[in-house]
Design a protein around this motif. Structure first.
Motif, PDB file in Angstrom:
ATOM      1  N   LYS A   1       0.830  -1.203   0.000  1.00 36.25           N
ATOM      2  CA  LYS A   1       0.000   0.000   0.000  1.00 36.25           C
ATOM      3  C   LYS A   1       0.867   1.256   0.000  1.00 36.25           C
ATOM      4  N   HIS A   2       1.943   1.244   0.790  1.00 35.41           N
ATOM      5  CA  HIS A   2       2.861   2.390   0.808  1.00 35.41           C
ATOM      6  C   HIS A   2       3.444   2.631  -0.586  1.00 35.41           C
ATOM      7  N   HIS A   3       3.732   1.553  -1.292  1.00 33.57           N
ATOM      8  CA  HIS A   3       4.291   1.690  -2.638  1.00 33.57           C
ATOM      9  C   HIS A   3       3.247   2.253  -3.599  1.00 33.57           C
ATOM     10  N   GLN A   4       2.021   1.748  -3.502  1.00 34.91           N
ATOM     11  CA  GLN A   4       0.952   2.226  -4.374  1.00 34.91           C
ATOM     12  C   GLN A   4       0.666   3.714  -4.156  1.00 34.91           C
ATOM     13  N   ARG A   5       0.827   4.171  -2.927  1.00 31.53           N
ATOM     14  CA  ARG A   5       0.547   5.567  -2.605  1.00 31.53           C
ATOM     15  C   ARG A   5       1.758   6.478  -2.827  1.00 31.53           C
ATOM     16  N   GLY A   6       2.847   5.884  -3.293  1.00 29.42           N
ATOM     17  CA  GLY A   6       4.016   6.673  -3.591  1.00 29.42           C
ATOM     18  C   GLY A   6       4.869   7.024  -2.393  1.00 29.42           C
ATOM     19  N   LYS A   7       4.643   6.384  -1.256  1.00 27.13           N
ATOM     20  CA  LYS A   7       5.430   6.686  -0.061  1.00 27.13           C
ATOM     21  C   LYS A   7       6.827   6.067  -0.111  1.00 27.13           C
ATOM     22  N   ILE A   8       6.946   4.974  -0.827  1.00 25.98           N
ATOM     23  CA  ILE A   8       8.252   4.310  -0.944  1.00 25.98           C
ATOM     24  C   ILE A   8       8.497   3.980  -2.412  1.00 25.98           C
ATOM     25  N   SER A   9       9.754   3.846  -2.766  1.00 21.74           N
ATOM     26  CA  SER A   9      10.123   3.509  -4.143  1.00 21.74           C
ATOM     27  C   SER A   9       9.951   2.016  -4.387  1.00 21.74           C
ATOM     28  N   ASP A  10      10.028   1.636  -5.664  1.00 17.66           N
ATOM     29  CA  ASP A  10       9.919   0.206  -6.003  1.00 17.66           C
ATOM     30  C   ASP A  10      11.104  -0.571  -5.440  1.00 17.66           C
ATOM     31  N   GLU A  11      12.286   0.050  -5.425  1.00 18.67           N
ATOM     32  CA  GLU A  11      13.469  -0.603  -4.871  1.00 18.67           C
ATOM     33  C   GLU A  11      13.273  -0.914  -3.392  1.00 18.67           C
ATOM     34  N   VAL A  12      12.724   0.060  -2.648  1.00 17.27           N
ATOM     35  CA  VAL A  12      12.470  -0.144  -1.221  1.00 17.27           C
ATOM     36  C   VAL A  12      11.406  -1.214  -1.024  1.00 17.27           C
ATOM     37  N   ARG A  13      10.352  -1.174  -1.856  1.00 14.87           N
ATOM     38  CA  ARG A  13       9.302  -2.200  -1.745  1.00 14.87           C
ATOM     39  C   ARG A  13       9.884  -3.601  -1.903  1.00 14.87           C
ATOM     40  N   GLN A  14      10.687  -3.798  -2.934  1.00 14.97           N
ATOM     41  CA  GLN A  14      11.256  -5.127  -3.184  1.00 14.97           C
ATOM     42  C   GLN A  14      12.144  -5.577  -2.025  1.00 14.97           C
ATOM     43  N   GLU A  15      12.975  -4.675  -1.529  1.00  9.39           N
ATOM     44  CA  GLU A  15      13.883  -5.044  -0.438  1.00  9.39           C
ATOM     45  C   GLU A  15      13.104  -5.302   0.848  1.00  9.39           C
ATOM     46  N   ALA A  16      12.048  -4.511   1.103  1.00  8.58           N
ATOM     47  CA  ALA A  16      11.239  -4.702   2.312  1.00  8.58           C
ATOM     48  C   ALA A  16      10.522  -6.047   2.284  1.00  8.58           C
ATOM     49  N   LEU A  17       9.976  -6.411   1.125  1.00  2.69           N
ATOM     50  CA  LEU A  17       9.319  -7.717   0.998  1.00  2.69           C
ATOM     51  C   LEU A  17      10.327  -8.847   1.200  1.00  2.69           C
ATOM     52  N   LYS A  18      11.536  -8.639   0.709  1.00  3.96           N
ATOM     53  CA  LYS A  18      12.588  -9.641   0.891  1.00  3.96           C
ATOM     54  C   LYS A  18      12.928  -9.809   2.368  1.00  3.96           C
ATOM     55  N   VAL A  19      13.023  -8.702   3.099  1.00  4.78           N
ATOM     56  CA  VAL A  19      13.295  -8.754   4.538  1.00  4.78           C
ATOM     57  C   VAL A  19      12.192  -9.526   5.251  1.00  4.78           C
ATOM     58  N   CYS A  20      10.937  -9.228   4.898  1.00  4.41           N
ATOM     59  CA  CYS A  20       9.800  -9.923   5.527  1.00  4.41           C
ATOM     60  C   CYS A  20       9.855 -11.423   5.262  1.00  4.41           C
ATOM     61  N   GLU A  21      10.191 -11.803   4.043  1.00  2.00           N
ATOM     62  CA  GLU A  21      10.266 -13.226   3.700  1.00  2.00           C
ATOM     63  C   GLU A  21      11.367 -13.912   4.497  1.00  2.00           C
ATOM     64  N   GLU A  22      12.509 -13.258   4.636  1.00  5.47           N
ATOM     65  CA  GLU A  22      13.617 -13.833   5.392  1.00  5.47           C
ATOM     66  C   GLU A  22      13.240 -14.021   6.860  1.00  5.47           C
ATOM     67  N   LEU A  23      12.585 -13.030   7.440  1.00  4.20           N
ATOM     68  CA  LEU A  23      12.168 -13.120   8.841  1.00  4.20           C
ATOM     69  C   LEU A  23      11.120 -14.218   9.019  1.00  4.20           C
ATOM     70  N   ARG A  24      10.168 -14.292   8.080  1.00  5.02           N
ATOM     71  CA  ARG A  24       9.152 -15.357   8.148  1.00  5.02           C
ATOM     72  C   ARG A  24       9.794 -16.737   8.090  1.00  5.02           C
ATOM     73  N   ASP A  25      10.715 -16.941   7.129  1.00  7.68           N
ATOM     74  CA  ASP A  25      11.362 -18.249   6.988  1.00  7.68           C
ATOM     75  C   ASP A  25      12.185 -18.601   8.220  1.00  7.68           C
ATOM     76  N   HIS A  26      12.863 -17.600   8.779  1.00  5.20           N
ATOM     77  CA  HIS A  26      13.638 -17.823  10.003  1.00  5.20           C
ATOM     78  C   HIS A  26      12.714 -18.256  11.142  1.00  5.20           C
ATOM     79  N   ALA A  27      11.569 -17.614  11.238  1.00  6.19           N
ATOM     80  CA  ALA A  27      10.618 -17.951  12.299  1.00  6.19           C
ATOM     81  C   ALA A  27      10.067 -19.358  12.145  1.00  6.19           C
TER      82      ALA A  27
END
Length: 375
Positions: free
Chosen positions: A313-339
């Protein structure tokens, strides 16, 4: 003396020491069935190319055998090219890669130097060795080529569906395969007939030697030493001997590689690195996927869904760039897998690190961009 000492393993022969459910090759220990399983992972493209070199050498072998001195002299560079190419290919495949490759590479260098031309032409030990070496260099790649497909069919079609992975069930699977008309037809349709064809009954010579007990250093044991004049015999023996001890190849349902199972379980995944994520093995990656399927409503996934939804949603509203969106999703996936793999982490740090500010702070650290979103 250690097991596997003073063996002869080269283009002409394979030698192994057999003890309990293990084999020893050049003093190194392997589970019975290891080499048969590993050879199934050789790529089709690689071994077809290698067998092609062997086939080219086979085509000129009659001419080499009857060539006069001048004709053979002109053939030496071509023969050397074929042999070096075949040895180089074999050096990437077990058990050939375990040879003394420096010595093996010297054989064509010395034998085809031109200085030994009289020995290659005139009857005697030198000429016999020359012809036998060329024949062995042709046979080795074809042993791999003609073993791979039947062994894969055996594993995929006759062993993978067995109720149990024990010697009794493996025996029934092998019996069914070896007597199946289509399996026999597959063997009969070998690319090069009579050159290292698949065999149902491997030939070998046997002797005994003394060796140090691997389990009790100060004790000695009798060890069965086996000698193979054909690498096809070696591969088939290793495959069958492995199953005799309850070991058999299995195909990983994640990466597609074959791996050796050594117990009665019916495994789905190997312990190699998952191609989807090099931080996890296929077994771990498969377990995570199963966990995802079973626990779609698990708190770990609920937190993950909430956070990733906010990021999008932040990306759609222009609050973050596409680069930040991709990296943030990657961080979330890594944390989920670790958990998913670590209960302590799931019950402790996971919730804090999955907070929005913590995610963006980690992204900022990774990208070095300062603030990554609108505060």
């Amino acid at each position: 003396m250690p097991m596997g000492i003073k063996q002869q393993n080269d283009m002409f022969r394979a030698t192994i020491d057999v003890w309990e459910d293990k084999i020893f090759f050049n003093e190194k220990e392997y589970p019975a069935g290891h080499f048969a399983a590993e050879i199934l992972n050789v790529s089709n493209e690689f071994i077809v190319a290698s067998a092609g070199k062997a086939q080219d050498l086979l085509a000129i072998l009659p001419g080499v055998s009857c060539a006069d001195r001048d004709a053979l002299k002109t053939m030496l560079p071509m023969l050397k090219k074929f042999l070096v190419g075949i040895i180089t290919d074999l050096s990437a495949i077990e058990p050939f890669s375990l040879w003394n490759m420096e010595d093996e590479m010297l054989v064509p260098e010395v034998m085809l130097s031109g200085e030994t031309l009289n020995d290659l032409i005139n009857p005697g030990r030198g000429r016999d060795f020359f012809i036998q070496y060329l024949s062995a260099a042709i046979a080795a790649p074809f042993a791999v080529y003609h073993f791979m497909e039947p062994a894969r069919v055996l594993v995929d079609n006759f062993l993978s569906h067995l109720d149990k992975r024990t010697e009794t069930y493996f025996t029934m699977g092998v019996h069914d395969a070896f007597n199946h008309p289509k399996f026999k037809e597959l063997i009969a349709s070998a690319h090069i007939p009579n050159v290292e064809p698949f065999t149902y009954s491997p030939n070998m010579r046997s002797s005994y030697c003394f060796a140090r007990d691997p389990k009790h250093y100060g004790e000695m044991v009798f060890v069965n030493r086996l000698f193979f004049d054909s690498y096809m015999d070696f591969f088939v023996y290793d495959l069958l001997n492995g199953m005799h001890h309850g070991h058999a190849p299995s195909k990983c349902q994640n990466c597609g590689r074959y791996f050796l199972t050594t117990d009665a379980r019916k495994p789905k995944y190997c312990d190699g690195m998952a191609p989807q994520n090099p931080h996890y093995t296929c077994r771990q990656y498969g377990a995570m996927n199963q966990q995802k399927e079973k626990n779609a409503n698990h708190p770990i996934f609920q937190i993950f869904k909430t956070r990733t939804s906010t990021i999008r949603k932040h990306h759609q509203r222009g609050k973050i760039s596409d680069e930040v969106r991709q990296e943030a999703l990657k961080v979330c996936e890594e944390l989920r897998d670790h958990a998913l793999l670590d209960n302590d982490f799931a019950q402790g740090e996971y919730l804090r690190l999955m907070e929005q500010d913590a995610i963006y702070a980690e992204v900022s650290r990774r990208l070095g961009n300062g603030d990554t979103h609108d505060q």
